[in-house]
Design a protein around this motif. Structure first.
Motif, short mmCIF file in Angstrom:
data_model
loop_
_atom_site.label_atom_id
_atom_site.label_comp_id
_atom_site.label_asym_id
_atom_site.label_seq_id
_atom_site.Cartn_x
_atom_site.Cartn_y
_atom_site.Cartn_z
N LEU A 259 0.83 -1.21 0.00
CA LEU A 259 0.00 0.00 0.00
C LEU A 259 0.86 1.26 0.00
O LEU A 259 0.54 2.26 -0.67
N ASN A 260 1.96 1.22 0.74
CA ASN A 260 2.84 2.38 0.75
C ASN A 260 3.45 2.62 -0.63
O ASN A 260 3.55 3.76 -1.09
N GLU A 261 3.83 1.50 -1.30
CA GLU A 261 4.39 1.64 -2.66
C GLU A 261 3.34 2.22 -3.60
O GLU A 261 3.64 3.10 -4.41
N LYS A 262 2.08 1.67 -3.54
CA LYS A 262 1.03 2.18 -4.42
C LYS A 262 0.74 3.65 -4.13
O LYS A 262 0.49 4.44 -5.05
N GLU A 263 0.76 4.00 -2.86
CA GLU A 263 0.50 5.40 -2.51
C GLU A 263 1.57 6.31 -3.08
O GLU A 263 1.29 7.39 -3.60
N ALA A 264 2.82 5.83 -3.03
CA ALA A 264 3.91 6.64 -3.60
C ALA A 264 3.75 6.78 -5.11
O ALA A 264 3.93 7.87 -5.68
N VAL A 265 3.38 5.65 -5.79
CA VAL A 265 3.17 5.72 -7.24
C VAL A 265 2.01 6.64 -7.58
O VAL A 265 2.06 7.43 -8.54
N GLN A 266 0.94 6.56 -6.77
CA GLN A 266 -0.23 7.40 -7.03
C GLN A 266 0.10 8.88 -6.85
O GLN A 266 -0.35 9.74 -7.63
#
Length: 413
Positions: free
Chosen positions: A72-79
């Motif tokens: 989730l942290n990775e997706k949040e960074a990508v988003q």
């Protein structure tokens, strides 16, 4: 003294039994204590294993949660990165949009100056012109659709009426669907029926034809819409009568032989007609279907002979006009080939014949003749006009068809 000895023995025996009983109870107590201890240890082991498994599951769940949080942290960074990029693109597009609007305004001003009219006036003039053009085209299309619908309705209504008359005429149906087999005596009827009707049931099942045995002296009637099956049944029944051995096994054998004979006779009839016309290199499947026209009639006219007449008439006309004689004859002999398939397949004889010939790579002239002689498509070749003309001539000559023959006889009388 004897009493004392007996008492001593009894006391000794009682003492021995008491010792044995006490020893037995002690042993049983020890065994019970041992069993209880083992049971307690097993229960404790199960509790320990359950606790270990629960602990393992908690560890795995914790690891999974950690991985999920990392994802989730990775997706949040990508988003967040995508949001930043989209904001930048939106800012860029906003600037470009302003530039485009400014350029459009300049161009509109230049065009208005050159044309001497405003954008609103030019737009209205264009709309008026398009309306007038659309009205004119719509009126022409409407007139063409109306005329075509009227032509199609008249043609289709005539076709439907003609087919209904052909298929529903009682006299025609009766004559086309029955064959009569003569018997040497009425006793043969009982042998044909067989014990409890087993012979007649076997015959009908093997041939697909109904056997009608009534009071008609020394005759039975074979009834069925398929002329080929009816011919197989007629030959088989005649041979069974001549042979005299009528039973289910013999019936199946004779029917199979008769079917092979009829199939061979149809192929030979088609090959003979093709040889007489000088037509070669016709696919074996097409020849087989063409041969089935030997037992097919339309308005009492044999369709194989009709196809032969059409080929000869169209070929002669093509020779006089300097057209392709061989292609014309080939189209003439195959123009109604689909009638050999109508008893076994769904569809009109035009559709069936067209698909059969197209499957076996017949020429475009043949394919066009099959459809054009029933007005299902225009005539694209001069040879197909001749095939349609030959078809009309063959069907309309006096005596060719039953109703014309009867009218011809009445006129002579």
């Amino acid at each position: 003294a004897a009493a004392e000895d007996e008492a001593s023995r009894i006391l000794a025996r009682a003492k021995e039994e008491a010792d044995n009983l006490r020893t037995s109870r002690v042993l049983e107590g020890k065994e019970e204590a041992f069993r209880l201890r083992e049971s307690w240890e097993e229960e404790e082991q199960r509790y320990r294993e359950d606790a270990e498994r629960a602990e393992q599951r908690l560890v795995e769940f914790s690891d999974a949660q950690d991985r999920r949080f990392d994802t989730l942290n990775e997706k949040e960074a990508v988003q967040e990165q995508r949001t930043t990029e989209l904001d930048q693109r939106a800012s860029t597009l906003s600037g470009q949009s302003e530039e485009v609007e400014h350029a459009r305004a300049e161009l509109r001003t230049k065009f208005e100056a050159l044309a001497g009219t405003s954008a609103a006036e030019a737009k209205q003039q264009l709309i008026d012109d398009l309306k007038d053009e659309a009205k004119a085209e719509a009126a022409n299309d409407l007139r063409e659709i109306k005329d075509e619908a009227q032509r199609n309705a008249e043609r289709e209504s005539k076709k439907i009426l003609g087919l209904a008359i052909q298929r529903m005429a009682a006299d025609q149906t009766a004559e086309m669907t029955v064959s009569v087999v003569q018997l040497p005596s009425d006793e043969m009827k009982g042998r044909i029926i067989g014990r409890e009707g087993r012979n007649i049931r076997s015959f009908e099942q093997a041939t697909g034809i109904d056997v009608i045995i009534d009071d008609t002296p020394e005759a039975v009637v074979l009834s069925g819409f398929d002329p080929v099956r009816r011919e197989v049944a007629r030959i088989a029944l005649q041979r069974l009568i001549e042979d005299g051995r009528i039973h289910p096994g013999r019936i199946e054998e004779i029917v199979d032989k008769s079917r092979e004979e009829v199939e061979q006779s149809m192929v030979e009839a088609a090959e003979e007609v093709l040889y007489e016309l000088g037509i070669h290199n016709v696919n074996a499947e097409v020849v087989k279907v063409l041969g089935r026209l030997k037992f097919r009639t339309s308005y009492g006219q044999n369709q194989l002979q009709h196809a032969k007449e059409v080929a000869l008439l169209a070929g002669n006309m093509a020779e006089e006009m300097g057209l392709d004689v061989q292609a014309t004859k080939r189209a003439g002999i195959l123009h109604d080939v689909g009638k050999g398939m109508t008893h076994e397949h769904e569809g009109t004889h035009v559709e069936l014949g067209y698909r059969l010939c197209k499957k076996h790579n017949e020429s475009e002239i043949v394919l066009n003749a099959i459809k054009a002689h029933h007005d299902e498509e225009p005539h694209y070749f001069p040879e197909t006009f001749l095939v349609t003309a030959g078809d009309a001539i063959s069907g309309s000559r006096p005596g060719a068809r039953r109703e014309m023959f009867e009218g011809y006889v009445k006129r002579l009388e």
